[in-house]
Design an enzyme around this catalytic site. Structure first.
Site, PDB file in Angstrom:
ATOM      1  N   LYS A 188      90.999  22.653   4.139  1.00  0.00           N
ATOM      2  CA  LYS A 188      90.083  22.930   5.258  1.00  0.00           C
ATOM      3  C   LYS A 188      88.875  23.724   4.762  1.00  0.00           C
ATOM      4  CE  LYS A 188      93.730  22.557   8.651  1.00  0.00           C
ATOM      5  NZ  LYS A 188      94.826  23.163   9.392  1.00  0.00           N
ATOM      6  N   GLN A 200      96.931  28.853  11.226  1.00  0.00           N
ATOM      7  CA  GLN A 200      97.742  27.791  10.631  1.00  0.00           C
ATOM      8  C   GLN A 200      99.200  27.954  11.079  1.00  0.00           C
ATOM      9  OE1 GLN A 200      96.417  25.247   8.652  1.00  0.00           O
ATOM     10  NE2 GLN A 200      98.448  24.353   8.836  1.00  0.00           N
ATOM     11  N   ASP A 217      91.368  24.158  17.437  1.00  0.00           N
ATOM     12  CA  ASP A 217      92.561  23.312  17.355  1.00  0.00           C
ATOM     13  C   ASP A 217      92.908  22.735  18.735  1.00  0.00           C
ATOM     14  OD1 ASP A 217      93.812  22.647  15.021  1.00  0.00           O
ATOM     15  OD2 ASP A 217      94.908  24.538  14.810  1.00  0.00           O
TER      16      ASP A 217
END
Ligand code: NAP
Length: 283
Positions: free
Chosen positions: A53, A97, A120
Site C-alpha cells: 500500500k 490493517q 476502507d
C-alpha cells in the site's frame, strides 16, 4: 475457453488515471493527498499488504505514512493515535490493517476513525451510505470487482449475480454495489441449501468463501462470468483462489485468475478512495 480478466493490466490502467488525477489535484490545490496506515503486531501477511500500500501510494503521488505499533499496545494508546490522525490536516485517509490482535476491540477501533477519512469504508456511517446507494467511499475489494467488470464491458444490469460469501468486507458490500448496477442479486453462505443449484443460475458468479478450489465445474453455468475473490494456499502451499480454475475456465466466458485477478485491484481502489477523501476535505 474463457477470456481471462487481467487484474494486473486493469489495475495499471486505473492507477495511471489516478496518478494523473492526483497530479491535477495537487496542481489545483497545492495539496498532496495523504494516507496513514496503522499496523499492530507482526503478522507477516499484513506486513506485506502494508508495504504494498505504501509503495503504491508513492507511485501515484499520494503521501503515505505507516504507523507500526507493537503487539503489546493497549486500546487507549491505539485510539489516541487514531484521534491524532483524525485531526492531522495532511492525512486524508486512515486505514487500520486487520486483523488486530485479540486484545483489541476491532469494532471500537474502526468506529473511532473519522468517517470522512475512512478509506476502507468499514465505518457504520459509510456502510449505511452503501446500503442507501449514496457512496462516498466504495469498499475496496468489491469496488475492484466492479471496476474489472466495467473495464471488460461486462454488463450487470438485469443479470443474475450470485455471491458466495456474506462477510462485511466482501460479500455484503459486493451485493449492494451489484444491486446499484441493477443486477438481480443472490447471496449464499455456509447455511445455504442446494448451493450448486443456485450458483448454476448465475450469469455472474462471485466467490468470496476463503476455501481453496471450492467452486467446481458442476456449480457453474456454461458461459458465466466467474470472479474469484479468494486468496488461499493449496496443499502445496501455492497461492490459489476459491474457484477450481482448471475445471471452471473451459466452461466460463470470463474468469479472473488468482493471483493476478481481483487482488491487484484492491489497493488501486484504496488509492482512488484516498484521492476522493482529499477532494472532499479540501472542497
Ligand atoms: P470470511 O469473512 O471468512 O467469509 C467467508 C464467507 O464464506 C462466509 O459468509 C461464509 O458463510 C461463506 N462460506 C464458508 N464456507 C461456505 C460453504 N461451504 N458454502 C457456502 N458459503 C460458505 O471471508 P472474507 O473476508 O469475505 O474473504 C473471503 C475470501 O476472499 C478469502 O479467501 C480472503 O482471503 C479473500 N479476500 C481477498 C481480498 C482481495 O483483495 N482479493 C480481499 C478480502 C478478502 P457464513 O457467513 O455462513 O459463515
Amino acid at each position: 475457453m474463457a477470456k481471462i480478466i487481467d487484474g494486473k493490466m486493469t489495475s495499471t490502467a486505473v492507477r495511471e488515471k489516478i496518478k494523473r488525477d492526483v497530479s491535477k489535484f495537487t496542481e489545483e490545490t497545492g495539496k498532496t493527498p495523504g494516507l496513514a496506515v496503522v499496523i499492530v503486531g507482526e503478522n507477516p501477511a499484513s506486513q506485506v499488504y502494508v508495504r504494498n500500500k505504501h509503495k503504491a501510494c508513492g507511485e501515484v503521488g499520494i503521501y503515505s505514512e505507516v504507523h507500526e505499533l507493537p503487539e503489546s499496545i493497549n486500546e487507549d494508546e491505539l485510539l489516541a493515535l487514531i484521534d491524532k490522525l483524525n485531526s492531522d490536516k495532511k492525512i486524508n485517509g486512515i486505514l487500520v490493517q486487520l486483523p488486530l490482535p485479540k486484545h483489541l476491540d476491532e469494532e471500537k477501533v474502526l468506529l473511532r476513525i473519522d468517517p470522512n477519512k475512512d478509506v476502507d469504508a468499514f465505518h457504520p456511517v459509510n456502510v449505511g451510505k452503501i446500503m442507501i446507494g449514496n457512496f462516498s467511499f466504495l469498499p475496496c475489494t468489491p469496488a475492484g470487482v466492479m471496476e474489472l467488470l466495467k473495464h471488460y464491458e461486462i454488463n450487470t444490469s438485469g443479470r443474475h449475480c450470485v455471491i458466495i460469501g456474506r462477510s462485511n468486507i466482501v460479500g455484503k458490500p459486493q451485493a449492494m454495489l451489484m444491486l446499484k448496477e441493477n443486477a438481480t442479486v443472490t447471496i449464499c453462505h455456509s447455511k445455504t441449501e442446494n448451493l450448486a443449484d443456485i450458483t448454476k443460475q448465475a450469469d455472474i458468479l462471485v466467490a468470496a468463501v476463503g476455501r481453496a478450489n471450492f467452486v467446481k465445474a458442476d456449480m457453474v453455468k456454461e458461459g458465466a462470468t466467474v470472479i474469484d475473490v479468494g486468496i488461499n494456499r493449496n496443499a502445496e502451499g501455492k497461492l490459489c483462489g476459491d474457484v477450481d480454475f482448471n475445471e471452471v475456465e473451459p466452461i466460463a466466458s470470463y474468469i479472473t485468475p488468482v493471483p493476478g485477478g481481483v487482488g491487484p485491484m484492491t489497493i488501486t481502489m484504496l488509492l482512488k478512495n484516498t484521492l476522493t477523501a482529499a477532494k472532499e476535505q479540501y472542497k
